[in-house]
Design a protein around this motif. Structure first.
Motif, PDB file in Angstrom:
ATOM      1  N   PRO A  21       0.820  -1.207   0.000  1.00 55.21           N
ATOM      2  CA  PRO A  21       0.000   0.000   0.000  1.00 55.21           C
ATOM      3  C   PRO A  21       0.862   1.269   0.000  1.00 55.21           C
ATOM      4  O   PRO A  21       0.351   2.362  -0.207  1.00 55.21           O
ATOM      5  CB  PRO A  21      -0.780  -0.110   1.316  1.00 55.21           C
ATOM      6  CG  PRO A  21       0.134  -0.896   2.215  1.00 55.21           C
ATOM      7  CD  PRO A  21       0.852  -1.862   1.314  1.00 55.21           C
ATOM      8  N   ALA A  22       2.172   1.113   0.216  1.00 54.40           N
ATOM      9  CA  ALA A  22       3.079   2.251   0.338  1.00 54.40           C
ATOM     10  C   ALA A  22       4.019   2.329  -0.862  1.00 54.40           C
ATOM     11  O   ALA A  22       4.388   1.298  -1.441  1.00 54.40           O
ATOM     12  CB  ALA A  22       3.899   2.124   1.625  1.00 54.40           C
ATOM     13  N   LEU A  54       5.376  -7.281  -8.527  1.00 53.28           N
ATOM     14  CA  LEU A  54       5.396  -6.256  -7.485  1.00 53.28           C
ATOM     15  C   LEU A  54       4.417  -5.142  -7.812  1.00 53.28           C
ATOM     16  O   LEU A  54       4.550  -4.462  -8.831  1.00 53.28           O
ATOM     17  CB  LEU A  54       6.812  -5.704  -7.341  1.00 53.28           C
ATOM     18  CG  LEU A  54       7.057  -4.651  -6.280  1.00 53.28           C
ATOM     19  CD1 LEU A  54       6.705  -5.167  -4.887  1.00 53.28           C
ATOM     20  CD2 LEU A  54       8.505  -4.186  -6.325  1.00 53.28           C
ATOM     21  N   ALA A  55       3.415  -4.967  -6.952  1.00 53.50           N
ATOM     22  CA  ALA A  55       2.393  -3.936  -7.143  1.00 53.50           C
ATOM     23  C   ALA A  55       2.506  -2.925  -6.013  1.00 53.50           C
ATOM     24  O   ALA A  55       2.463  -3.284  -4.841  1.00 53.50           O
ATOM     25  CB  ALA A  55       1.003  -4.560  -7.162  1.00 53.50           C
ATOM     26  N   PHE A  56       2.674  -1.648  -6.371  1.00 56.97           N
ATOM     27  CA  PHE A  56       2.778  -0.571  -5.388  1.00 56.97           C
ATOM     28  C   PHE A  56       2.331   0.731  -6.042  1.00 56.97           C
ATOM     29  O   PHE A  56       2.297   0.821  -7.269  1.00 56.97           O
ATOM     30  CB  PHE A  56       4.204  -0.473  -4.819  1.00 56.97           C
ATOM     31  CG  PHE A  56       5.291  -0.243  -5.830  1.00 56.97           C
ATOM     32  CD1 PHE A  56       5.857   1.014  -5.995  1.00 56.97           C
ATOM     33  CD2 PHE A  56       5.767  -1.283  -6.607  1.00 56.97           C
ATOM     34  CE1 PHE A  56       6.873   1.222  -6.917  1.00 56.97           C
ATOM     35  CE2 PHE A  56       6.789  -1.086  -7.530  1.00 56.97           C
ATOM     36  CZ  PHE A  56       7.338   0.178  -7.686  1.00 56.97           C
ATOM     37  N   VAL A  85       0.075   2.213  -9.577  1.00 63.08           N
ATOM     38  CA  VAL A  85      -1.160   2.973  -9.756  1.00 63.08           C
ATOM     39  C   VAL A  85      -0.912   4.005 -10.844  1.00 63.08           C
ATOM     40  O   VAL A  85      -1.681   4.129 -11.796  1.00 63.08           O
ATOM     41  CB  VAL A  85      -1.596   3.652  -8.432  1.00 63.08           C
ATOM     42  CG1 VAL A  85      -2.744   4.618  -8.677  1.00 63.08           C
ATOM     43  CG2 VAL A  85      -1.983   2.602  -7.403  1.00 63.08           C
ATOM     44  N   GLU A  86       0.188   4.748 -10.694  1.00 56.81           N
ATOM     45  CA  GLU A  86       0.590   5.757 -11.674  1.00 56.81           C
ATOM     46  C   GLU A  86       2.109   5.719 -11.788  1.00 56.81           C
ATOM     47  O   GLU A  86       2.824   6.018 -10.832  1.00 56.81           O
ATOM     48  CB  GLU A  86       0.129   7.146 -11.239  1.00 56.81           C
ATOM     49  CG  GLU A  86       0.405   8.239 -12.232  1.00 56.81           C
ATOM     50  CD  GLU A  86      -0.464   8.148 -13.504  1.00 56.81           C
ATOM     51  OE1 GLU A  86       0.034   8.541 -14.568  1.00 56.81           O
ATOM     52  OE2 GLU A  86      -1.617   7.688 -13.425  1.00 56.81           O
ATOM     53  N   ALA A  87       2.606   5.308 -12.948  1.00 53.02           N
ATOM     54  CA  ALA A  87       4.049   5.223 -13.170  1.00 53.02           C
ATOM     55  C   ALA A  87       4.657   6.616 -13.142  1.00 53.02           C
ATOM     56  O   ALA A  87       4.051   7.579 -13.600  1.00 53.02           O
ATOM     57  CB  ALA A  87       4.329   4.560 -14.510  1.00 53.02           C
ATOM     58  N   LEU A 110      -5.245  -1.033  -5.742  1.00 51.35           N
ATOM     59  CA  LEU A 110      -4.261  -2.054  -5.389  1.00 51.35           C
ATOM     60  C   LEU A 110      -4.750  -2.929  -4.244  1.00 51.35           C
ATOM     61  O   LEU A 110      -4.445  -4.119  -4.191  1.00 51.35           O
ATOM     62  CB  LEU A 110      -2.925  -1.412  -5.001  1.00 51.35           C
ATOM     63  CG  LEU A 110      -2.087  -0.810  -6.119  1.00 51.35           C
ATOM     64  CD1 LEU A 110      -0.755  -0.327  -5.556  1.00 51.35           C
ATOM     65  CD2 LEU A 110      -1.865  -1.775  -7.262  1.00 51.35           C
ATOM     66  N   ALA A 111      -5.527  -2.353  -3.343  1.00 52.56           N
ATOM     67  CA  ALA A 111      -6.055  -3.112  -2.204  1.00 52.56           C
ATOM     68  C   ALA A 111      -6.957  -4.260  -2.657  1.00 52.56           C
ATOM     69  O   ALA A 111      -7.174  -5.207  -1.908  1.00 52.56           O
ATOM     70  CB  ALA A 111      -6.817  -2.187  -1.256  1.00 52.56           C
ATOM     71  N   ASP A 112      -7.458  -4.195  -3.897  1.00 56.00           N
ATOM     72  CA  ASP A 112      -8.294  -5.265  -4.427  1.00 56.00           C
ATOM     73  C   ASP A 112      -7.469  -6.443  -4.953  1.00 56.00           C
ATOM     74  O   ASP A 112      -8.023  -7.486  -5.279  1.00 56.00           O
ATOM     75  CB  ASP A 112      -9.184  -4.733  -5.562  1.00 56.00           C
ATOM     76  CG  ASP A 112     -10.193  -3.717  -5.062  1.00 56.00           C
ATOM     77  OD1 ASP A 112     -10.584  -3.788  -3.879  1.00 56.00           O
ATOM     78  OD2 ASP A 112     -10.584  -2.843  -5.856  1.00 56.00           O
TER      79      ASP A 112
END
Length: 134
Positions: A21-22, A54-56, A85-87, A110-112
């Protein structure tokens, strides 16, 4: 399930999701030799990015972070793919020079996304493929 986002870096990468989330700073935040997140207090502290998707939200920190992403790839400890979310330029440049598929702007939070889910990132088309599509 296939989600359409925006293509940032070409290629295809498959692996288990590792969701933060960070934001992440690759300079001093990720050990390029091991792929382990070393930033004190970070939600992923102690976890490896190696071979994971890796998702952030976005990157933070110095432009040297682009080189750290490249070093991760050279050391065999890089993520299989990156979702933001936004590169922003630091992460995008790192993914491009390292040949790590990267997408952003997915139509969900991302929380989904569930840690450990096996997914494929198609950097050419900007797609996130969750589960088997066969």
């Amino acid at each position: 399930m296939i989600l359409k986002g925006r293509s940032i870096a070409k290629g295809s990468g498959r692996g288990e999701l590792l969701v933060s989330p960070a934001p992440i700073s690759f300079l001093s935040g990720v050990n390029p030799d091991t792929g382990i997140v070393v930033e004190k207090g970070h939600p992923l502290e102690g976890k490896t990015v190696a071979g994971r998707v890796l998702a952030f939200p976005y990157g933070k920190g110095s432009t040297v972070g682009s080189y750290i992403i490249y070093a991760l790839q050279q050391n065999g400890t890089a993520p299989a793919a990156i979702i933001n979310v936004e590169a922003e330029p630091i992460i995008a440049v790192g993914a491009i020079i390292a040949g790590i598929p990267m997408i952003d702007r997915l139509p969900l939070d991302l929380a989904d996304l569930q840690d450990g889910t096996e997914v494929t990132v198609e950097g050419d088309s900007g797609e996130l493929i969750c589960g088997d599509t066969e």
